[in-house]
Design a protein around this motif. Structure first.
Motif, PDB file in Angstrom:
ATOM      1  N   LEU A 698       0.837  -1.213   0.000  1.00 56.62           N
ATOM      2  CA  LEU A 698       0.000   0.000   0.000  1.00 56.62           C
ATOM      3  C   LEU A 698       0.866   1.257   0.000  1.00 56.62           C
ATOM      4  CD1 LEU A 698      -2.880   1.245   0.198  1.00 56.62           C
ATOM      5  CD2 LEU A 698      -2.599   1.207   2.687  1.00 56.62           C
ATOM      6  N   THR A 699       1.822   1.332   0.914  1.00 56.10           N
ATOM      7  CA  THR A 699       2.661   2.537   0.992  1.00 56.10           C
ATOM      8  C   THR A 699       3.513   2.698  -0.266  1.00 56.10           C
ATOM      9  OG1 THR A 699       4.309   1.251   2.229  1.00 56.10           O
ATOM     10  CG2 THR A 699       2.765   2.562   3.512  1.00 56.10           C
ATOM     11  N   ASP A 700       3.974   1.574  -0.825  1.00 58.26           N
ATOM     12  CA  ASP A 700       4.814   1.628  -2.023  1.00 58.26           C
ATOM     13  C   ASP A 700       4.024   2.122  -3.237  1.00 58.26           C
ATOM     14  OD1 ASP A 700       7.269   1.095  -3.471  1.00 58.26           O
ATOM     15  OD2 ASP A 700       6.180  -0.568  -4.395  1.00 58.26           O
ATOM     16  N   ILE A 701       2.824   1.567  -3.435  1.00 59.42           N
ATOM     17  CA  ILE A 701       2.020   1.964  -4.610  1.00 59.42           C
ATOM     18  C   ILE A 701       1.558   3.412  -4.469  1.00 59.42           C
ATOM     19  CG2 ILE A 701      -0.215   1.094  -3.731  1.00 59.42           C
ATOM     20  CD1 ILE A 701       0.965   0.879  -7.371  1.00 59.42           C
ATOM     21  N   PHE A 702       1.259   3.857  -3.226  1.00 62.81           N
ATOM     22  CA  PHE A 702       0.845   5.251  -3.038  1.00 62.81           C
ATOM     23  C   PHE A 702       2.006   6.197  -3.311  1.00 62.81           C
ATOM     24  CE2 PHE A 702       0.119   9.042  -0.324  1.00 62.81           C
ATOM     25  CZ  PHE A 702      -0.982   9.531  -1.001  1.00 62.81           C
ATOM     26  N   CYS A 732      -8.005   3.159   4.971  1.00 62.74           N
ATOM     27  CA  CYS A 732      -8.117   4.614   5.147  1.00 62.74           C
ATOM     28  C   CYS A 732      -7.084   5.114   6.149  1.00 62.74           C
ATOM     29  CB  CYS A 732      -9.530   4.955   5.614  1.00 62.74           C
ATOM     30  SG  CYS A 732      -9.836   6.708   5.815  1.00 62.74           S
ATOM     31  N   ASN A 733      -6.943   4.432   7.268  1.00 63.78           N
ATOM     32  CA  ASN A 733      -6.038   4.860   8.335  1.00 63.78           C
ATOM     33  C   ASN A 733      -4.593   4.916   7.848  1.00 63.78           C
ATOM     34  OD1 ASN A 733      -5.515   5.637  11.053  1.00 63.78           O
ATOM     35  ND2 ASN A 733      -4.775   3.580  11.482  1.00 63.78           N
ATOM     36  N   ASN A 734      -4.158   3.897   7.109  1.00 61.64           N
ATOM     37  CA  ASN A 734      -2.771   3.857   6.644  1.00 61.64           C
ATOM     38  C   ASN A 734      -2.502   4.911   5.575  1.00 61.64           C
ATOM     39  OD1 ASN A 734      -1.211   1.711   8.051  1.00 61.64           O
ATOM     40  ND2 ASN A 734      -2.909   0.442   7.378  1.00 61.64           N
ATOM     41  N   LEU A 735      -3.482   5.182   4.726  1.00 62.34           N
ATOM     42  CA  LEU A 735      -3.279   6.223   3.710  1.00 62.34           C
ATOM     43  C   LEU A 735      -3.266   7.619   4.339  1.00 62.34           C
ATOM     44  CD1 LEU A 735      -5.359   4.858   0.691  1.00 62.34           C
ATOM     45  CD2 LEU A 735      -2.884   5.121   0.820  1.00 62.34           C
ATOM     46  N   ILE A 736      -4.077   7.821   5.382  1.00 62.62           N
ATOM     47  CA  ILE A 736      -4.053   9.113   6.092  1.00 62.62           C
ATOM     48  C   ILE A 736      -2.705   9.308   6.785  1.00 62.62           C
ATOM     49  CG2 ILE A 736      -5.065  10.433   8.013  1.00 62.62           C
ATOM     50  CD1 ILE A 736      -6.796  10.352   5.452  1.00 62.62           C
ATOM     51  N   LYS A 737      -2.152   8.238   7.327  1.00 64.18           N
ATOM     52  CA  LYS A 737      -0.816   8.326   7.938  1.00 64.18           C
ATOM     53  C   LYS A 737       0.217   8.759   6.907  1.00 64.18           C
ATOM     54  CE  LYS A 737      -1.430   4.888  11.632  1.00 64.18           C
ATOM     55  NZ  LYS A 737      -1.094   3.501  12.066  1.00 64.18           N
ATOM     56  N   GLU A 738       0.100   8.233   5.687  1.00 64.71           N
ATOM     57  CA  GLU A 738       1.027   8.626   4.618  1.00 64.71           C
ATOM     58  C   GLU A 738       0.864  10.101   4.278  1.00 64.71           C
ATOM     59  OE1 GLU A 738       3.515   6.590   3.295  1.00 64.71           O
ATOM     60  OE2 GLU A 738       2.799   5.447   5.020  1.00 64.71           O
ATOM     61  N   LEU A 739      -0.366  10.568   4.269  1.00 69.87           N
ATOM     62  CA  LEU A 739      -0.630  11.988   3.991  1.00 69.87           C
ATOM     63  C   LEU A 739       0.012  12.870   5.059  1.00 69.87           C
ATOM     64  CD1 LEU A 739      -2.103  14.373   2.573  1.00 69.87           C
ATOM     65  CD2 LEU A 739      -4.111  13.824   3.961  1.00 69.87           C
ATOM     66  N   LYS A 741       2.546  12.395   6.785  1.00 72.16           N
ATOM     67  CA  LYS A 741       4.015  12.379   6.755  1.00 72.16           C
ATOM     68  C   LYS A 741       4.570  13.443   5.819  1.00 72.16           C
ATOM     69  CE  LYS A 741       4.526   7.389   7.583  1.00 72.16           C
ATOM     70  NZ  LYS A 741       4.889   6.106   6.901  1.00 72.16           N
ATOM     71  N   GLU A 742       3.738  13.891   4.859  1.00 71.28           N
ATOM     72  CA  GLU A 742       4.212  14.852   3.852  1.00 71.28           C
ATOM     73  C   GLU A 742       4.463  16.222   4.486  1.00 71.28           C
ATOM     74  OE1 GLU A 742       5.106  14.279   0.822  1.00 71.28           O
ATOM     75  OE2 GLU A 742       4.483  12.181   0.820  1.00 71.28           O
ATOM     76  N   THR A 743       5.555  16.849   4.123  1.00 73.31           N
ATOM     77  CA  THR A 743       5.888  18.158   4.697  1.00 73.31           C
ATOM     78  C   THR A 743       5.961  19.267   3.658  1.00 73.31           C
ATOM     79  OG1 THR A 743       8.233  17.566   4.494  1.00 73.31           O
ATOM     80  CG2 THR A 743       7.174  17.174   6.640  1.00 73.31           C
ATOM     81  N   ARG A 744       5.940  18.892   2.377  1.00 72.19           N
ATOM     82  CA  ARG A 744       5.975  19.916   1.331  1.00 72.19           C
ATOM     83  C   ARG A 744       4.559  20.206   0.865  1.00 72.19           C
ATOM     84  NH1 ARG A 744      10.214  17.981  -3.072  1.00 72.19           N
ATOM     85  NH2 ARG A 744       9.382  19.856  -4.087  1.00 72.19           N
ATOM     86  N   LYS A 745       4.234  21.501   0.792  1.00 70.10           N
ATOM     87  CA  LYS A 745       2.863  21.900   0.497  1.00 70.10           C
ATOM     88  C   LYS A 745       2.359  21.360  -0.836  1.00 70.10           C
ATOM     89  CE  LYS A 745      -0.231  25.862   0.596  1.00 70.10           C
ATOM     90  NZ  LYS A 745      -0.353  27.311   0.829  1.00 70.10           N
ATOM     91  N   TRP A 785      -1.634  15.907  18.205  1.00 70.31           N
ATOM     92  CA  TRP A 785      -1.950  17.215  17.638  1.00 70.31           C
ATOM     93  C   TRP A 785      -0.849  17.751  16.724  1.00 70.31           C
ATOM     94  CZ3 TRP A 785      -4.238  20.001  22.580  1.00 70.31           C
ATOM     95  CH2 TRP A 785      -5.521  19.475  22.819  1.00 70.31           C
ATOM     96  N   HIS A 786       0.412  17.383  17.020  1.00 71.53           N
ATOM     97  CA  HIS A 786       1.528  17.900  16.205  1.00 71.53           C
ATOM     98  C   HIS A 786       1.402  17.471  14.740  1.00 71.53           C
ATOM     99  CE1 HIS A 786       2.829  13.782  17.077  1.00 71.53           C
ATOM    100  NE2 HIS A 786       3.571  13.875  15.991  1.00 71.53           N
ATOM    101  N   SER A 787       0.739  16.320  14.506  1.00 71.55           N
ATOM    102  CA  SER A 787       0.598  15.834  13.124  1.00 71.55           C
ATOM    103  C   SER A 787      -0.405  16.654  12.318  1.00 71.55           C
ATOM    104  CB  SER A 787       0.175  14.362  13.116  1.00 71.55           C
ATOM    105  OG  SER A 787      -1.113  14.206  13.679  1.00 71.55           O
ATOM    106  N   LEU A 788      -1.178  17.520  13.013  1.00 71.95           N
ATOM    107  CA  LEU A 788      -2.208  18.330  12.333  1.00 71.95           C
ATOM    108  C   LEU A 788      -1.696  19.704  11.927  1.00 71.95           C
ATOM    109  CD1 LEU A 788      -5.290  17.490  14.594  1.00 71.95           C
ATOM    110  CD2 LEU A 788      -4.748  16.543  12.353  1.00 71.95           C
ATOM    111  N   MET A 789      -0.395  19.944  12.096  1.00 74.40           N
ATOM    112  CA  MET A 789       0.154  21.250  11.722  1.00 74.40           C
ATOM    113  C   MET A 789       0.205  21.390  10.198  1.00 74.40           C
ATOM    114  SD  MET A 789       3.169  21.467  14.605  1.00 74.40           S
ATOM    115  CE  MET A 789       3.722  23.099  14.146  1.00 74.40           C
ATOM    116  N   ASP A 790       0.343  22.626   9.747  1.00 72.57           N
ATOM    117  CA  ASP A 790       0.411  22.911   8.316  1.00 72.57           C
ATOM    118  C   ASP A 790       1.776  22.462   7.776  1.00 72.57           C
ATOM    119  OD1 ASP A 790      -0.689  24.049   5.978  1.00 72.57           O
ATOM    120  OD2 ASP A 790       0.479  25.866   6.255  1.00 72.57           O
ATOM    121  N   PRO A 791       1.871  21.830   6.579  1.00 73.29           N
ATOM    122  CA  PRO A 791       0.817  21.685   5.570  1.00 73.29           C
ATOM    123  C   PRO A 791      -0.040  20.404   5.649  1.00 73.29           C
ATOM    124  CG  PRO A 791       2.927  21.138   4.608  1.00 73.29           C
ATOM    125  CD  PRO A 791       3.213  21.529   6.019  1.00 73.29           C
TER     126      PRO A 791
END
Length: 976
Positions: A698-702, A732-739, A741-745, A785-791
């Motif tokens: 899942l993480t690889d294909i995403f 859903c949970n694993n794909l949201i975790k991948e989202l 992790k992203e730090t570039r807008k 809560w720290h995971s909800l910071m922008d972006p």
């Protein structure tokens, strides 16, 4: 009368908060009957009193309103008009009210009256100016008109004022009608004036007034973007997995995406065409290629016809489609590759279809065709030779559409009168790829269910023949066999839901439907080989076993084919037991299997269906003979004594058997060589790499999809398989975790667009999990809560809103074929998580208060008054037994709790982003919007957030169709 006495009266009215009526009674002390009011004194007094107060007061405005409506219609008195205009100049751009909601609504109405008076005054001034010009004395009228227009402009330039007027319009429709009439009258008068400055100023004011009813529906479109991966993926998903889906559902989904992402229509249509061409190019040869061809050239033009109805004008939409094609013609490499794959000029066929549907004018079609023709002259030359005499699939599909209609008419005729003629028609359907062409055309035009229903009726008609001779018996056997095989093929290619009839009380279920639901192996369906459907009358089984074992060939006369199909499973069990115990030799087994598949292939299909269920229940060392019997049934029969169209029927039979056996052969690591047709019958099967954890897959294909920027058909099928294997929450949970992790807008925004389209695989269930489990968990656990910071936090808020809006807009519709196959979560799960009322604290609300030291920070609704959780949805009596409604209601209660808490952090920022996205995506928070689940008290909390403290936001988040909603909005806006 002395001015000071009037000022004292106004001061007393201010302190005692006189009503309009009290004001009128008391004014009689100062103005005897028949006397004319001294408007200058009144204006002076009102002006002075307004200066004393902290801000202009609605009470003063109501006095002014009374004065205007009671006494002042004489616009010829320049000084009086000027005095009133001075008062308006003082308050018009800084109105406020901190009183009760009813007083704020009064302020809205008073402002509407003042606007009406000001329009009439402007019209009167313009009329005086026109008369003055004719008489040669324009100065007085021009000065007064300029003053009126200046006040109009100042009043209307305030967004806050326009918002209050918007509420007043909904409160008093008749008053708004009067304003529209005054506006028309003013336009007629000003049209004859020569002063361009005044005329331009008046036109600007008129535009602002006309914009008030639609002030929430204006969104800036994304002109800087050229690619929209969500549209691309939605089209690819529909074309690959849901050809039979309703056109209307796809139109609504696309419209929702267009609105949420503010996509300009030409680029929106362009993205649809781009996705179609990519789908055509990458589709596997065979059935999938035909399905994509039908989707592109038959279904998508119909989708655009419906989208045209959603647009504001036919002419505009036609121009947008033309513009989209102009853009498309610039993508030469894409078009050349599509032409090469399809062996024709794809664009030419597409333009012709759009012309037929009225999506393009004839001149546009000819112009675009000429441009593409000129461009194709420079394209790489295709090899002439092997493809030169092959008709393009596009041409075949377009011809197949009217053929489907003709076949449906033929099937409506009385089968008993000319069965041979009907058999001839069906025989032609079996040759080559005719069947798949016709089914693809029927699926793309919404006729497949009707098609299947006709074949079910035919199958029922041919199950039993009473007194009949050999020839009618063979015709009946062939009609039964062909209809049975076709229905199996349809169910496997397009989903069993296409076959099932609407439930009718007391109606007898047709044989094929019964057999398909209880006996036919499908992906994710576990069959019990000991089910009663596999255990019919023992005497019928014995006679069938004897027939198969002793006869040189299957008898046809007076054969009850449905009974034979139901009895074959038990007969196979008897034969298998005899073989395993040495009673029958392998030569006997060969003879029996030849008899089974020798006349009607449907018996072999039913036999293998049971063997597949049986093999699943056996140990590794017990499977050999069952698998060998499947091999025997799948192999070709070399005999001259077969019925008509035997080779064509065997091709379909083997395709059906290969799909039936796929899962069990993979599980038993067995190989069976099915006769090849030269085309992969299961192109998207078994895509997952072996011996690799599905989370890694899942993480690889995403990651690959995110890097590429768009989803292809193969990836869609891998995501679908992973969703099926892991379940909705895991997926859903694993794909949201991948989202997160992203730090570039730019990566997070691209991830949101792609995730939304991936979630379309099962949007309803994903939304329930996302809004009901994942978001509450993130918002109530301070360690997350720290995971909800922008972006990433902004991106998650956007994704959550998109999913909520899409699911809510479509959840009353039917689930698509691809979604029905999966397990539906029990509604009781959501009822226990979110109880029906506020009397019992829900699991969610207990969770909210358990993570904080201060219980008031995120308190349960039971700790607050009932009114604090009152929302528009309760006043609209929305069904709260619906899981999605419950999840939305509880999410907005949680949002309200967070906004009202004394703890700020990334979670409060997330709530702000969530609400901003709701406002950005919705035209208005009216009935039918997800915002109807938001408690009314949330509005006053939201306007305390600087980014949300705007009149437009308040209007957007409040249900203005309700009187209470308008009061809440007026109170919030008047306090800004």
């Amino acid at each position: 009368m002395k001015v000071v006495n009037l000022k004292q009266a106004i001061l007393q009215a201010w302190k005692e908060r006189w009503s309009d009526y009290q004001w009128a009674i008391n004014m009689k002390k100062f103005f005897p009957k028949g006397a004319t009011w001294d408007i200058l004194n009144l204006a002076d007094a009102l002006l002075e009193q307004a200066m004393i107060g902290p801000s202009p007061n609605p009470l003063i405005l109501s006095y002014l309103k009374y004065a205007i409506s009671s006494q002042f219609d004489d616009f010829s008195r320049d000084l009086c008009v000027q005095a009133l205009l001075d008062i308006m100049d003082m308050f018009c751009d800084r109105l406020s009210c901190h009183g009760k909601a009813e007083e704020c609504i009064g302020l809205c109405r008073a402002l509407l009256s003042a606007l009406h008076w000001l329009l009439r005054c402007t019209a009167a001034s313009a009329e005086r100016l026109r008369e003055g010009l004719e008489a040669g004395t324009p100065a007085a009228g021009e000065k007064q008109l300029a003053m009126c227009l200046q006040r109009l402009e100042k009043t209307l330039s305030s967004t806050k004022n326009r918002a209050l007027l918007h509420i007043a319009k909904l409160e008093e429709a008749s008053s708004w009608t009067a304003i529209e009439h005054s506006l028309l009258k003013l336009g007629e008068i000003l049209a004859n004036l020569s002063n361009p400055q005044l005329r331009s100023q008046a036109e600007q004011c008129g535009t602002l007034i006309r914009s008030i009813p639609t002030m929430l529906s204006v969104h800036a479109e994304q002109m800087h973007k050229t690619g929209f991966p969500t549209v691309h993926a939605v089209i690819l998903l529909e074309g690959t997995m849901n050809l039979t889906g309703e056109t209307q559902s796809l139109v609504e989904q696309l419209t929702m995406v267009k609105r949420m992402q503010h996509i300009p229509t030409p680029l929106f249509v362009l993205e649809i065409w781009k996705a179609c061409f990519v789908g055509l190019i990458e589709s596997p040869e065979g059935t999938e290629e035909l399905k994509w061809t039908a989707f592109t050239f038959l279904k998508i033009p119909q989708v655009l016809v419906k989208l045209k109805k959603y647009s504001h004008g036919d002419k505009d939409f036609t121009e947008d489609v033309n513009c989209a094609f102009e853009f498309l013609l610039k993508l030469t490499p894409l078009l050349d590759k599509a032409d090469q794959r399809c062996n024709c000029d794809c664009t030419n066929f597409l333009l012709q279809e759009c012309g037929k549907q009225g999506l393009l004018s004839e001149a546009s079609v000819n112009n675009l065709m000429a441009k593409r023709k000129a461009d194709r002259e420079h394209a790489p030359q295709q090899k002439s030779g092997e493809n030169a005499n092959i008709q393009p699939n596009i041409q075949l599909i377009l011809r197949a559409e009217p053929t489907v209609t003709n076949i449906l008419k033929t099937m409506d005729a009385d089968h008993s009168k000319s069965p041979e003629g009907l058999l001839g028609v069906l025989g032609h359907m079996l040759s080559g790829k005719s069947l798949d062409l016709l089914l693809a055309a029927a699926a793309a035009t919404g006729k497949l269910k009707s098609f299947a229903r006709k074949f079910i009726n035919l199958n029922e008609f041919t199950t039993y023949g009473s007194e009949e001779s050999t020839k009618p018996a063979s015709v009946r056997a062939l009609l039964f066999d062909i209809s049975f095989l076709m229905l199996c093929h349809v169910a496997q290619t397009y989903g069993s839901e296409v076959i099932l009839s609407e439930s009718r009380t007391g109606a007898e279920v047709p044989f094929f439907e019964t057999w398909m639901q209880t006996c036919m192996p499908e992906e994710g369906k576990i069959l019990n080989p000991d089910h009663p459907c596999f255990r019919p009358d023992s005497t019928k089984v014995e006679s069938l076993v004897a027939l198969l074992n002793n006869s040189s060939e299957m008898k046809l006369v007076q054969m009850k084919w449905h009974e034979a199909c139901l009895s074959i499973s038990a007969a196979i069990l008897e034969i298998l037991n005899a073989w395993e115990n040495g009673v029958l030799a392998f030569e006997s087994i060969q003879k029996i299997t030849d008899n089974i598949k020798g006349k009607v292939c449907s018996l072999a299909v039913c036999a293998v269906a049971w063997l597949v269920a049986h093999v699943r229940m056996l140990g590794l060392d017990e499977r050999e003979k069952s698998l060998q019997m499947i091999r025997q049934l799948a192999g070709p029969l070399f005999s001259e004594n077969t019925l008509q169209f035997y080779n064509e029927r065997v091709v379909i039979m083997n395709s059906i058997l290969e799909r039936m056996c796929a899962d069990v052969l993979q599980q038993t690591a067995t190989q069976i060589k099915f006769p090849s047709t030269g085309v992969d019958t299961m192109p998207y099967w078994n895509l997952l790499p072996p011996k690799r954890p599905i989370k890694e897959v899942l993480t690889d294909i995403f990651a690959k999809v995110l890097e590429k920027g768009w989803v292809d058909s193969r990836s869609i099928h891998i995501f679908d398989t992973l969703l099926h294997m892991g379940g909705v929450y895991w997926f859903c949970n694993n794909l949201i975790k991948e989202l997160l992790k992203e730090t570039r807008k730019e990566h997070t925004l691209r991830a949101v667009e792609l995730l939304y389209s991936i979630f379309c695989l099962d949007m309803q269930q994903v939304t329930l999990v996302l809004l009901g489990h994942i978001l509450p968990g993130l918002l109530t656990d301070s360690s997350k809560w720290h995971s909800l910071m922008d972006p990433p936090g902004t991106a998650l808020a956007k994704l959550a809103v998109w999913c909520a809006l899409s699911s809510y807009s479509s959840h009353k519709g039917q689930a698509s074929t691809r979604q029905k196959k999966r397990h539906r979560e029990d509604i009781e799960d959501y009822i226990s998580l979110f109880p029906l009322d506020d009397v019992q604290p829900s699991k969610l609300m207990r969770l909210l208060s358990s993570n904080e030291d201060d219980a008031n920070i995120l308190s349960s609704p039971t700790d607050r008054s009932m009114s604090s959780s009152l929302s528009a949805s309760q006043l609209h009596t929305v069904n709260m037994r619906d899981p999605l409604n419950r999840v939305l209601a509880n999410l907005f209660l949680l949002i309200s709790s967070i906004l009202g808490s004394r703890t700020a952090g990334p979670h409060t920022q997330f709530v702000q982003w969530f609400m901003e996205e709701c406002v950005d995506c919705l035209e208005q928070g009216g009935r039918g919007s997800v915002l109807q689940f938001m408690p009314f008290t949330t509005v006053s909390e939201l306007v305390k957030v600087s980014a949300m403290s705007s009149p437009k936001v308040v209007l957007a988040i409040t249900d203005l169709s309700l009187p209470l909603g308008r009061q809440v909005a007026a109170k919030a806006i008047a306090a800004l």
